[in-house]
Scaffold this motif. Structure first.
Motif, PDB file in Angstrom:
ATOM      1  N   ASN A  18      83.282  33.125 -20.956  1.00 47.94           N
ATOM      2  CA  ASN A  18      82.274  32.149 -21.443  1.00 47.94           C
ATOM      3  C   ASN A  18      82.256  32.029 -23.011  1.00 47.94           C
ATOM      4  O   ASN A  18      82.117  30.959 -23.544  1.00 47.94           O
ATOM      5  CB  ASN A  18      80.946  32.317 -20.743  1.00 47.94           C
ATOM      6  N   ASP A  19      82.607  33.014 -23.655  1.00 47.21           N
ATOM      7  CA  ASP A  19      82.467  33.169 -25.050  1.00 47.21           C
ATOM      8  C   ASP A  19      83.702  32.994 -25.525  1.00 47.21           C
ATOM      9  O   ASP A  19      83.788  32.846 -27.154  1.00 47.21           O
ATOM     10  CB  ASP A  19      81.962  34.702 -25.519  1.00 47.21           C
ATOM     11  N   PHE A  20      84.644  32.557 -25.020  1.00 50.75           N
ATOM     12  CA  PHE A  20      86.181  32.024 -25.660  1.00 50.75           C
ATOM     13  C   PHE A  20      86.581  30.783 -25.699  1.00 50.75           C
ATOM     14  O   PHE A  20      85.974  30.132 -24.928  1.00 50.75           O
ATOM     15  CB  PHE A  20      87.293  32.816 -24.889  1.00 50.75           C
ATOM     16  N   ASP A  21      86.992  30.308 -26.891  1.00 48.39           N
ATOM     17  CA  ASP A  21      87.623  29.035 -26.877  1.00 48.39           C
ATOM     18  C   ASP A  21      88.736  28.802 -26.122  1.00 48.39           C
ATOM     19  O   ASP A  21      89.590  29.612 -26.444  1.00 48.39           O
ATOM     20  CB  ASP A  21      87.850  28.532 -28.269  1.00 48.39           C
ATOM     21  N   ARG A  22      88.731  28.422 -24.930  1.00 52.93           N
ATOM     22  CA  ARG A  22      89.995  28.198 -24.133  1.00 52.93           C
ATOM     23  C   ARG A  22      91.363  27.764 -24.553  1.00 52.93           C
ATOM     24  O   ARG A  22      92.163  27.948 -24.331  1.00 52.93           O
ATOM     25  CB  ARG A  22      89.605  27.628 -22.750  1.00 52.93           C
ATOM     26  N   SER A  23      91.171  27.112 -25.886  1.00 52.21           N
ATOM     27  CA  SER A  23      92.179  26.303 -26.295  1.00 52.21           C
ATOM     28  C   SER A  23      92.842  27.348 -27.099  1.00 52.21           C
ATOM     29  O   SER A  23      93.938  27.172 -27.740  1.00 52.21           O
ATOM     30  CB  SER A  23      91.822  25.263 -27.236  1.00 52.21           C
ATOM     31  N   GLU A  24      92.311  28.292 -27.572  1.00 51.00           N
ATOM     32  CA  GLU A  24      92.762  29.445 -28.352  1.00 51.00           C
ATOM     33  C   GLU A  24      93.167  30.957 -27.752  1.00 51.00           C
ATOM     34  O   GLU A  24      93.730  31.548 -28.152  1.00 51.00           O
ATOM     35  CB  GLU A  24      91.834  29.882 -29.548  1.00 51.00           C
ATOM     36  N   VAL A  25      92.364  30.911 -26.541  1.00 52.77           N
ATOM     37  CA  VAL A  25      92.612  32.092 -25.558  1.00 52.77           C
ATOM     38  C   VAL A  25      93.173  31.997 -24.336  1.00 52.77           C
ATOM     39  O   VAL A  25      92.178  31.060 -23.699  1.00 52.77           O
ATOM     40  CB  VAL A  25      91.237  33.078 -25.811  1.00 52.77           C
ATOM     41  N   ASP A  26      93.960  32.483 -23.876  1.00 53.09           N
ATOM     42  CA  ASP A  26      94.514  32.643 -22.455  1.00 53.09           C
ATOM     43  C   ASP A  26      93.633  33.560 -21.629  1.00 53.09           C
ATOM     44  O   ASP A  26      93.587  34.632 -22.278  1.00 53.09           O
ATOM     45  CB  ASP A  26      95.903  32.713 -22.294  1.00 53.09           C
ATOM     46  N   CYS A  27      92.987  33.510 -20.817  1.00 59.46           N
ATOM     47  CA  CYS A  27      91.934  34.388 -20.044  1.00 59.46           C
ATOM     48  C   CYS A  27      92.672  34.500 -18.536  1.00 59.46           C
ATOM     49  O   CYS A  27      93.142  33.680 -17.767  1.00 59.46           O
ATOM     50  CB  CYS A  27      90.744  33.847 -19.945  1.00 59.46           C
ATOM     51  N   ILE A  28      92.932  36.051 -18.256  1.00 63.22           N
ATOM     52  CA  ILE A  28      93.265  36.663 -17.137  1.00 63.22           C
ATOM     53  C   ILE A  28      91.997  37.205 -16.589  1.00 63.22           C
ATOM     54  O   ILE A  28      91.857  38.463 -17.159  1.00 63.22           O
ATOM     55  CB  ILE A  28      94.547  37.225 -17.210  1.00 63.22           C
TER      56      ILE A  28
END
Length: 136
Positions: A18-28
């Motif tokens: 929730n704390d990440f900018d999904r446009s800059e960080v890919d999350c797995i």
């Protein structure tokens, strides 16, 4: 990101993302305790891990995080309790063939109360920034 072509975050807790900018960080969403077999060896240029600092019910998890990172990257920066330094550095250099481990910095990490068993509102933990790197 200004410093990387791509940034990948792996965590077992979906709330962390929730704390990440999904446009800059890919999350797995994954548990590194079972490995990173879904990633190709060498596909990450530099890994950074922040394993749990606690020692209750998770002995050895700090080394496991670094080993998982080293399975996909030639270098890993990681934060660990300073009190574990000697044993951890020895374990990482003796069990991860062809790798060197060094302490880059000693610092203080303020950890707010998160669990019922925490007695203080916030504690300051002495931590080390380690660098584990593959040597040729």
């Amino acid at each position: 990101s200004a410093f990387a072509a791509a940034v990948l975050a792996v965590d077992v807790d979906p709330d962390v993302f929730n704390d990440f900018d999904r446009s800059e960080v890919d999350c797995i969403l994954a548990d590194v305790r079972v490995g990173l077999k879904f990633l190709r060896p060498g596909c990450i240029d530099t890994a950074f891990t922040n394993p749990p600092f606690g020692t209750k019910n998770n002995a050895g998890i700090d080394a496991l995080f670094v080993k998982a990172a080293m399975s996909v990257s030639p270098r890993c920066y990681s934060l660990h309790k300073s009190s574990c330094r000697q044993k951890l550095v020895k374990k990482l250099t003796s069990t991860v063939d062809g790798h060197e481990c060094s302490v880059l910095a000693e610092m203080s990490f303020d950890l707010p109360k998160q669990y019922r068993f925490h007695k203080e509102d916030c504690i300051s933990i002495a931590v080390d920034l380690l660098k584990t790197e593959r040597v040729e």
